[in-house]
Structure formats: structure tokens, C-alpha cells
Design a protein around this motif. Structure first.
Motif, short mmCIF file in Angstrom:
data_model
loop_
_atom_site.label_atom_id
_atom_site.label_comp_id
_atom_site.label_asym_id
_atom_site.label_seq_id
_atom_site.Cartn_x
_atom_site.Cartn_y
_atom_site.Cartn_z
N LEU A 74 110.15 46.36 5.25
CA LEU A 74 110.10 47.74 4.79
C LEU A 74 108.70 48.35 4.83
N LEU A 75 107.69 47.63 4.39
CA LEU A 75 106.33 48.16 4.33
C LEU A 75 105.59 48.03 5.66
N ASN A 76 106.26 47.48 6.66
CA ASN A 76 105.68 47.28 8.00
C ASN A 76 104.37 46.50 7.92
N HIS A 77 104.36 45.49 7.06
CA HIS A 77 103.20 44.60 6.91
C HIS A 77 103.12 43.68 8.11
N THR A 78 101.95 43.58 8.71
CA THR A 78 101.79 42.71 9.87
C THR A 78 101.72 41.26 9.41
N ASN A 79 102.67 40.46 9.87
CA ASN A 79 102.68 39.03 9.60
C ASN A 79 102.32 38.33 10.90
N PHE A 80 101.11 37.80 10.96
CA PHE A 80 100.61 37.22 12.19
C PHE A 80 101.20 35.84 12.46
N GLY A 81 101.23 35.47 13.75
CA GLY A 81 101.69 34.15 14.16
C GLY A 81 100.57 33.12 14.03
N GLN A 82 100.83 31.93 14.51
CA GLN A 82 99.84 30.85 14.44
C GLN A 82 98.73 31.09 15.47
N PRO A 83 97.52 30.66 15.16
CA PRO A 83 96.43 30.78 16.15
C PRO A 83 96.60 29.74 17.26
N GLY A 84 95.93 30.00 18.37
CA GLY A 84 95.93 29.03 19.46
C GLY A 84 95.26 27.74 19.00
N ALA A 85 95.94 26.62 19.18
CA ALA A 85 95.45 25.36 18.63
C ALA A 85 95.09 24.35 19.72
N SER A 86 95.06 24.79 20.98
CA SER A 86 94.75 23.88 22.07
C SER A 86 93.32 24.12 22.55
N ARG A 87 92.43 23.18 22.25
CA ARG A 87 91.02 23.29 22.63
C ARG A 87 90.89 23.32 24.15
N GLY A 88 90.05 24.23 24.63
CA GLY A 88 89.84 24.34 26.07
C GLY A 88 90.65 25.45 26.72
N THR A 89 91.44 26.16 25.92
CA THR A 89 92.20 27.30 26.45
C THR A 89 91.53 28.60 25.99
N PRO A 90 91.79 29.71 26.67
CA PRO A 90 91.15 30.98 26.29
C PRO A 90 91.57 31.50 24.91
N VAL A 91 92.70 31.08 24.40
CA VAL A 91 93.18 31.58 23.11
C VAL A 91 92.92 30.61 21.96
N PHE A 92 92.03 29.65 22.16
CA PHE A 92 91.73 28.67 21.13
C PHE A 92 91.14 29.36 19.91
N GLY A 93 91.80 29.25 18.76
CA GLY A 93 91.34 29.86 17.51
C GLY A 93 91.70 31.33 17.37
N VAL A 94 92.38 31.89 18.35
CA VAL A 94 92.71 33.32 18.36
C VAL A 94 94.18 33.51 18.00
N ILE A 95 94.45 34.46 17.12
CA ILE A 95 95.83 34.82 16.81
C ILE A 95 96.23 35.92 17.78
N SER A 96 97.21 35.65 18.60
CA SER A 96 97.61 36.62 19.63
C SER A 96 99.08 37.03 19.53
N GLY A 104 97.85 28.22 9.20
CA GLY A 104 97.92 29.55 9.78
C GLY A 104 98.04 30.61 8.69
N PRO A 105 98.21 31.85 9.10
CA PRO A 105 98.33 32.94 8.12
C PRO A 105 99.66 32.89 7.39
N GLY A 106 99.67 33.40 6.18
CA GLY A 106 100.89 33.44 5.38
C GLY A 106 101.79 34.60 5.78
N ILE A 107 102.90 34.70 5.08
CA ILE A 107 103.89 35.75 5.36
C ILE A 107 104.18 36.50 4.06
N ARG A 108 104.21 37.81 4.14
CA ARG A 108 104.65 38.66 3.03
C ARG A 108 105.65 39.65 3.60
N ASN A 109 106.80 39.77 2.95
CA ASN A 109 107.85 40.61 3.51
C ASN A 109 108.72 41.18 2.40
N ILE A 110 109.18 42.42 2.60
CA ILE A 110 110.15 43.06 1.70
C ILE A 110 111.24 43.67 2.55
#
Length: 177
Positions: free
Chosen positions: A139-161, A108-114
């Protein structure tokens, strides 16, 4: 056998605390002294996750996802929030068969934070002190995204929501005696 979902390959963390030294003159010390600041900066690569199939046709385990079949290159194509990996690289396993994709194949995506803290301590009397404190998380209000949908056959498959916490500010007054 495979990579754990807790596996984070690269992680760095740095913290610094600085206190402004006091001054001999009382008024100058009251204005310029008593300041403290602290910074915590962290960065890490994304955690591993496993692609599963939405349905379980193995007829051996309780309902729940099983690993999908890997039929292509999951790393091909342009990566975006709407398509974190190549979803066409995965297919449903044949009935009564297990999927062949590896555990922890994708990351998934990494995290950067201050985080920052800033405080000023004022002496009221010899025994009493007042401290005004401000704490700024992300502090910098950097968007740290969650994990993408990992269940094949669902509407959020491969999507970070989802995303982690945005900037938060906390102000406090503390009296010590």
C-alpha cells in the motif's frame, strides 16, 4: 556448519479485519452497512547470504562458486545500495584452497509491507448480493530491496540491483446467489 540462507532472525506479522455493523433502517444500511476492511502488516530482518568467489580453483568440485577468503571487516564503511557491505574485506582463496569466510556471514535488507483490502457488499435481492472489492498490495509503495550480489569477481559484487514488487492494485466485482 553455518547459518542457513532461510534464516530470518526477526519477523512480525499483524492482521486486522473489521466489518461495519448493519443498521436497522434499510436505506442507511444500504449506504453505510456492508463495508469490510482488512490490513496485513509485516516486517522482517534480512535473510543471511554467503559470499562466494567467482572462480573455483580447488580442482575437486564441479564449476561453481566456493566461499571467498575473509581478509577484513565486511561491516566497516557506509552502507548503501551501491555498496551493501565492504567488498574489500573479501579476497580469492589461493589455488587449490578453500575460502575461510563463514557461511551466512552477511544479511541482506529487511522487508516492510502493508496490504489493505476494502470491500462493500450490496444486497440486490434476498438471495443475490454484489460485492465491490479493492485490494492494495504494498500500500505505501515502500521499496523492499533484493539481496546484494554475493559473487566476488562479478560487476554486481556488493551491489543491490533488484527490488520486490511495487504497489499493486486489484479491483473486482463479485456476484453471489
Amino acid at each position: 556448519k553455518g547459518i542457513s540462507g532461510n534464516d530470518v532472525r526477526h519477523r512480525t506479522l499483524a492482521s486486522v479485519v473489521y466489518a461495519v455493523p448493519g443498521h436497522k433502517q434499510r436505506f442507511v444500511n444500504w449506504v453505510l452497512g456492508g463495508w469490510k476492511t482488512g490490513v496485513i502488516a509485516s516486517a522482517q530482518s534480512g535473510a543471511a547470504f554467503t559470499v562466494t568467489n567467482n572462480t573455483n580453483d580447488t580442482n575437486v568440485f564441479a564449476a561453481g562458486g566456493i566461499r571467498a577468503n575473509l581478509v577484513g571487516d565486511p561491516f566497516s564503511g557506509e552502507r548503501s545500495i551501491a555498496r551493501w557491505f565492504n567488498t574489500a574485506a573479501f579476497a580469492a582463496p589461493a589455488p587449490f584452497r578453500f575460502g575461510n569466510s563463514a557461511r551466512g556471514l552477511l544479511r541482506g535488507p529487511g522487508i516492510r509491507n502493508i496490504d489493505l483490502s476494502l470491500s462493500k457488499s450490496f444486497p440486490v435481492t434476498e438471495r443475490w448480493k454484489t460485492e465491490f472489492r479493492g485490494e492494495f498490495f504494498n500500500l505505501l509503495n515502500h521499496t523492499n530491496f533484493g539481496q546484494p550480489g554475493a559473487s566476488r569477481g562479478t560487476p554486481v559484487f556488493g551491489v543491490i540491483s533488484s527490488a520486490r514488487e511495487p504497489r499493486r492494485v486489484q479491483l473486482a466485482i463479485r456476484v453471489t446467489f
